[in-house]
Motif scaffolding. Structure first.
Motif, PDB file in Angstrom:
ATOM      1  N   GLN A  59      76.803  75.616  51.015  1.00 55.86           N
ATOM      2  CA  GLN A  59      75.523  75.188  50.429  1.00 55.86           C
ATOM      3  C   GLN A  59      74.623  76.376  50.116  1.00 55.86           C
ATOM      4  O   GLN A  59      73.961  76.414  49.088  1.00 55.86           O
ATOM      5  CB  GLN A  59      74.760  74.308  51.428  1.00 55.86           C
ATOM      6  N   VAL A  60      74.610  77.315  51.033  1.00 57.27           N
ATOM      7  CA  VAL A  60      73.747  78.488  50.866  1.00 57.27           C
ATOM      8  C   VAL A  60      74.336  79.447  49.835  1.00 57.27           C
ATOM      9  O   VAL A  60      73.637  79.933  48.945  1.00 57.27           O
ATOM     10  CB  VAL A  60      73.522  79.171  52.235  1.00 57.27           C
ATOM     11  N   VAL A  61      75.635  79.682  49.928  1.00 54.30           N
ATOM     12  CA  VAL A  61      76.281  80.622  49.000  1.00 54.30           C
ATOM     13  C   VAL A  61      76.068  80.174  47.554  1.00 54.30           C
ATOM     14  O   VAL A  61      75.789  80.983  46.671  1.00 54.30           O
ATOM     15  CB  VAL A  61      77.792  80.742  49.324  1.00 54.30           C
ATOM     16  N   THR A  62      76.164  78.867  47.312  1.00 57.64           N
ATOM     17  CA  THR A  62      76.077  78.379  45.936  1.00 57.64           C
ATOM     18  C   THR A  62      74.641  78.287  45.426  1.00 57.64           C
ATOM     19  O   THR A  62      74.413  78.073  44.247  1.00 57.64           O
ATOM     20  CB  THR A  62      76.728  76.977  45.806  1.00 57.64           C
ATOM     21  N   PHE A  63      73.666  78.448  46.318  1.00 57.37           N
ATOM     22  CA  PHE A  63      72.270  78.313  45.905  1.00 57.37           C
ATOM     23  C   PHE A  63      71.665  79.630  45.432  1.00 57.37           C
ATOM     24  O   PHE A  63      70.845  79.655  44.523  1.00 57.37           O
ATOM     25  CB  PHE A  63      71.432  77.764  47.066  1.00 57.37           C
ATOM     26  N   TYR A  64      72.063  80.728  46.065  1.00 52.61           N
ATOM     27  CA  TYR A  64      71.404  82.013  45.828  1.00 52.61           C
ATOM     28  C   TYR A  64      72.208  82.869  44.843  1.00 52.61           C
ATOM     29  O   TYR A  64      73.410  83.063  45.023  1.00 52.61           O
ATOM     30  CB  TYR A  64      71.228  82.759  47.160  1.00 52.61           C
ATOM     31  N   THR A  65      71.495  83.379  43.828  1.00 53.87           N
ATOM     32  CA  THR A  65      72.198  84.064  42.736  1.00 53.87           C
ATOM     33  C   THR A  65      72.845  85.383  43.165  1.00 53.87           C
ATOM     34  O   THR A  65      73.773  85.841  42.518  1.00 53.87           O
ATOM     35  CB  THR A  65      71.237  84.373  41.568  1.00 53.87           C
ATOM     36  N   MET A  66      72.368  85.989  44.248  1.00 53.84           N
ATOM     37  CA  MET A  66      72.940  87.288  44.620  1.00 53.84           C
ATOM     38  C   MET A  66      74.275  87.156  45.357  1.00 53.84           C
ATOM     39  O   MET A  66      74.955  88.162  45.565  1.00 53.84           O
ATOM     40  CB  MET A  66      71.953  88.080  45.471  1.00 53.84           C
ATOM     41  N   PHE A  67      74.594  85.940  45.777  1.00 57.26           N
ATOM     42  CA  PHE A  67      75.886  85.759  46.441  1.00 57.26           C
ATOM     43  C   PHE A  67      76.966  85.508  45.395  1.00 57.26           C
ATOM     44  O   PHE A  67      76.876  84.567  44.608  1.00 57.26           O
ATOM     45  CB  PHE A  67      75.814  84.617  47.467  1.00 57.26           C
ATOM     46  N   GLN A  68      77.956  86.376  45.375  1.00 62.13           N
ATOM     47  CA  GLN A  68      78.993  86.331  44.344  1.00 62.13           C
ATOM     48  C   GLN A  68      80.146  85.446  44.795  1.00 62.13           C
ATOM     49  O   GLN A  68      80.717  85.669  45.861  1.00 62.13           O
ATOM     50  CB  GLN A  68      79.505  87.750  44.044  1.00 62.13           C
ATOM     51  N   GLN A  69      80.485  84.497  43.929  1.00 54.59           N
ATOM     52  CA  GLN A  69      81.564  83.568  44.284  1.00 54.59           C
ATOM     53  C   GLN A  69      82.890  83.913  43.627  1.00 54.59           C
ATOM     54  O   GLN A  69      83.859  83.179  43.719  1.00 54.59           O
ATOM     55  CB  GLN A  69      81.157  82.138  43.915  1.00 54.59           C
ATOM     56  N   LYS A  70      82.904  85.029  42.897  1.00 51.96           N
ATOM     57  CA  LYS A  70      84.182  85.565  42.409  1.00 51.96           C
ATOM     58  C   LYS A  70      84.062  87.092  42.455  1.00 51.96           C
ATOM     59  O   LYS A  70      82.952  87.626  42.534  1.00 51.96           O
ATOM     60  CB  LYS A  70      84.504  85.036  41.013  1.00 51.96           C
ATOM     61  N   PRO A  71      85.208  87.761  42.409  1.00 55.41           N
ATOM     62  CA  PRO A  71      85.143  89.219  42.550  1.00 55.41           C
ATOM     63  C   PRO A  71      84.281  89.850  41.456  1.00 55.41           C
ATOM     64  O   PRO A  71      84.264  89.358  40.323  1.00 55.41           O
ATOM     65  CB  PRO A  71      86.612  89.653  42.390  1.00 55.41           C
ATOM     66  N   VAL A  72      83.570  90.895  41.798  1.00 57.74           N
ATOM     67  CA  VAL A  72      82.777  91.629  40.805  1.00 57.74           C
ATOM     68  C   VAL A  72      83.270  93.063  40.734  1.00 57.74           C
ATOM     69  O   VAL A  72      83.947  93.555  41.653  1.00 57.74           O
ATOM     70  CB  VAL A  72      81.265  91.616  41.135  1.00 57.74           C
ATOM     71  N   GLY A  73      82.925  93.732  39.639  1.00 51.19           N
ATOM     72  CA  GLY A  73      83.350  95.113  39.445  1.00 51.19           C
ATOM     73  C   GLY A  73      82.661  96.068  40.420  1.00 51.19           C
ATOM     74  O   GLY A  73      81.730  95.687  41.125  1.00 51.19           O
ATOM     75  N   ARG A  74      83.125  97.302  40.410  1.00 50.63           N
ATOM     76  CA  ARG A  74      82.510  98.303  41.314  1.00 50.63           C
ATOM     77  C   ARG A  74      81.030  98.486  40.988  1.00 50.63           C
ATOM     78  O   ARG A  74      80.229  98.762  41.855  1.00 50.63           O
ATOM     79  CB  ARG A  74      83.230  99.656  41.164  1.00 50.63           C
ATOM     80  N   HIS A  75      80.720  98.368  39.712  1.00 50.29           N
ATOM     81  CA  HIS A  75      79.334  98.516  39.286  1.00 50.29           C
ATOM     82  C   HIS A  75      78.845  97.192  38.704  1.00 50.29           C
ATOM     83  O   HIS A  75      79.271  96.806  37.621  1.00 50.29           O
ATOM     84  CB  HIS A  75      79.195  99.619  38.250  1.00 50.29           C
TER      85      HIS A  75
END
Lengths: 154, 429
Positions: A59-75
């Protein structure tokens, strides 16, 4: 799997905050810094350390935009798309970066070097236009600086 | 002029190198106010803040001393002070400056506020993007703890207080005080129905005060220089120094500390150096994105809560966004509506659905696909959202859309009749 150091740090957050649930957002920051993003497995590990249900964490992970739900690049490049930045060239900046990297909003380059996101106000309107790379702000950004920056970030 | 005799206090220490350190802060009188406060009864502090006329600097302008006074005296429950450093309103960037350049000023105000309401624990909730500022605050807390300003028996008194950082994770709604409390409890930042108000039932069900960064930064100065000094600055009921954040089409954007009630035109022309190229001001959003836009011919008014309300807008956080004549007002409205649609927490149907609907209609008009009845629909949606949601985000989304559509109706109609944006290629493209 979370590193032993990350697990230890999350454990120690239980003593900093008054309830295990109130340690959740700080714990997710630790987990994300450790893993780069929050996979379902990572979310379950955090839930288990804090004694919370997987659902409470999700619930929390999906609410906040800074939590990434898929891998992100180094930058992780985040460019402000709100008014003050847009008035001073923010839209052009977004287009320049997207064209250069060949990315749609939210995409990651194949080599895993860059992820591009357009984001809402970053709270730096007096030094617009503004972008962030990971947790660092770049303010009063010019097109020339962007070109240089994208070269430098390996 | 109002500004002739005004001496900045909130930004005074910031002019020195290393202003964020305890050493520099103390060299310029830092933590003297805390020592003075601890010599007084908590009620005396609340009374001083009430008399000063300090109103919350986070947007709503609620009297701070009154808010503190709502905290029950006789309760077995712990009480909490929460600092709202979730600065995310488009246009606002003043609290960040305090966190960056003078974190001890914020800590001192937080401690005095905590003492006044009888709290033994304070949380500083800072938006996640301000990672640098969070680290500076963390360091400042450590310095203050080592020096005996935080912890047990502060300055030899019987009062103890802990200060803990809490770093958010990206959500404008957590700047709403009950959204902030929910987030601090480790949940989605879903605002709560009020009453009960946080002063009675707040964090972990306990009495809680949530105050904005700049609000708390004012407190040490009120204690030190007196409520009479504070209330003598600015218009009646709108007193004190203010950090104005100026952005958009101005030659010198930035944060300016000036008295409450300074003229908006003076702020733009004199302090902000006017509009680049001497272009005319077309519109100004006076206090952050939720405040209805003013036309360029409406800016000869004092920047304070009551004056802007009378003018049909809002003072908000006192952070004007200036737009020159190259700016398309439909696109500006769309960018603003998109923000609120993105940040709506989704709890209340009028806000969740209405914000997205407004955004889509505005885009339709901006891209030349709009019809005249869309404009009526747009205004009708703002009426349906306003007052029909748990928190003020719904109102904050409705007001600017209505403001743009009413103040610049001709330009909206021009988009519709010409079937295109007449300013295509303007500053927002």
């Amino acid at each position: 799997m979370l590193s032993p150091e990350a697990r230890q740090r999350i454990e120690s957050l239980k003593t900093v905050y008054e309830t295990n649930q109130s340690a959740l957002i700080p714990a997710l920051h630790v987990a994300q810094a450790d893993q780069g993003w929050l996979s379902e497995e990572t979310q379950r590990e955090v839930a288990s350390i804090l004694g919370l249900t997987a659902q409470a964490v999700r619930q929390v992970v999906t609410f906040y935009t800074m939590f990434q739900q898929k891998p992100v690049g180094r930058h992780l490049i985040q460019v402000c798309r709100n008014l003050s930045c847009s008035l001073l060239g923010g839209q052009k900046l977004q287009k320049q970066i997207q064209d250069k990297l060949g990315l749609e909003d939210g995409e990651t380059t194949q080599d895993g070097r860059f992820t591009y996101l357009s984001v809402e106000c970053l709270g730096s309107c007096g030094t617009a236009p503004v972008l962030m790379v990971n947790d660092r702000y770049y303010e009063n950004v010019t097109p020339q600086q962007v070109d240089r920056l994208l070269e430098e970030l390996k | 002029m109002l500004t002739a005799t005004f001496e900045p206090v909130l930004t005074k220490t910031m002019q020195y190198p290393e202003s964020h350190t305890l050493e520099v802060y103390r060299k310029h009188g830092g933590y003297e106010a805390l020592a003075m406060a601890l010599q007084k009864q908590p009620d005396e502090i609340i009374d001083m803040v009430k008399r000063s006329g300090l109103r919350g600097r986070g947007g709503a302008g609620f009297p701070t001393g009154t808010k503190w006074g709502f905290v029950p005296k006789s309760t077995d429950k712990p009480k909490y002070m929460c600092v709202n450093a979730d600065e995310s309103e488009p246009g606002a960037f003043k609290d960040r400056l305090i966190c960056q350049k003078d974190p001890h000023q914020l800590l001192e105000g937080t401690l005095i506020g905590s003492y006044a309401i009888g709290a033994n624990r304070a949380y500083i909730y800072i938006r996640g993007e301000f990672a640098h500022e969070a680290r500076l605050l963390e360091r400042a807390i450590e310095e203050a703890r080592t020096a005996g300003f935080i912890g047990r028996n502060i300055l030899g008194s019987s009062w103890s207080c802990e200060v803990t950082m809490y770093v958010g994770a990206g959500a404008y709604i957590c700047g709403e005080e009950t959204g902030l409390i929910e987030s601090l409890e480790g949940k989605r930042g879903w605002p709560r129905l009020k009453p009960p108000f946080p002063a009675v039932v707040g964090l972990f069900g306990c009495p809680t005060v949530v105050n904005n960064v700049e609000t708390l930064a004012c407190v040490p100065h009120i204690v030190k220089l007196g409520w009479e000094w504070f209330s003598s600055i600015g218009p009646e009921r709108n007193s004190g120094p203010k950090l104005y954040g100026l952005s958009g089409h101005v030659n010198r954007p930035g944060v300016f500390e000036l008295p409450m009630g300074i003229s908006l035109r003076e702020l733009i022309d004199e302090h902000g150096g006017g509009v680049p190229g001497g272009r005319p001001v077309k519109g100004v959003i006076p206090g952050g994105a939720s405040c209805p836009v003013l036309r360029g011919d409406e800016i000869d008014l004092p920047m304070d809560f009551d004056s802007l309300t009378r003018a049909g807008s809002l003072f908000g956080t006192g952070t004007p966004i200036v737009m020159d004549d190259t700016t398309c007002m439909v696109r500006a409205a769309w960018i603003t509506a998109r923000f609120f649609a993105h940040e709506s927490c989704g709890q209340c149907t009028p806000c969740r659905e209405g914000c997205g609907w407004m955004q889509r209609l505005l885009w339709k008009i901006e891209t030349g696909e709009g019809e005249e009845r869309d404009l009526d629909t747009l205004l009708s949606i703002t009426d349906q959202i306003e007052g029909n949601t748990i928190c003020a985000l719904g109102d904050a989304a409705a007001w600017p859309t209505r403001g743009f559509a009413k103040k610049f109706r001709e330009e909206f109609l021009q988009h519709i009749t010409e079937r295109r944006c007449p300013l295509g290629g303007g500053s927002l493209h």
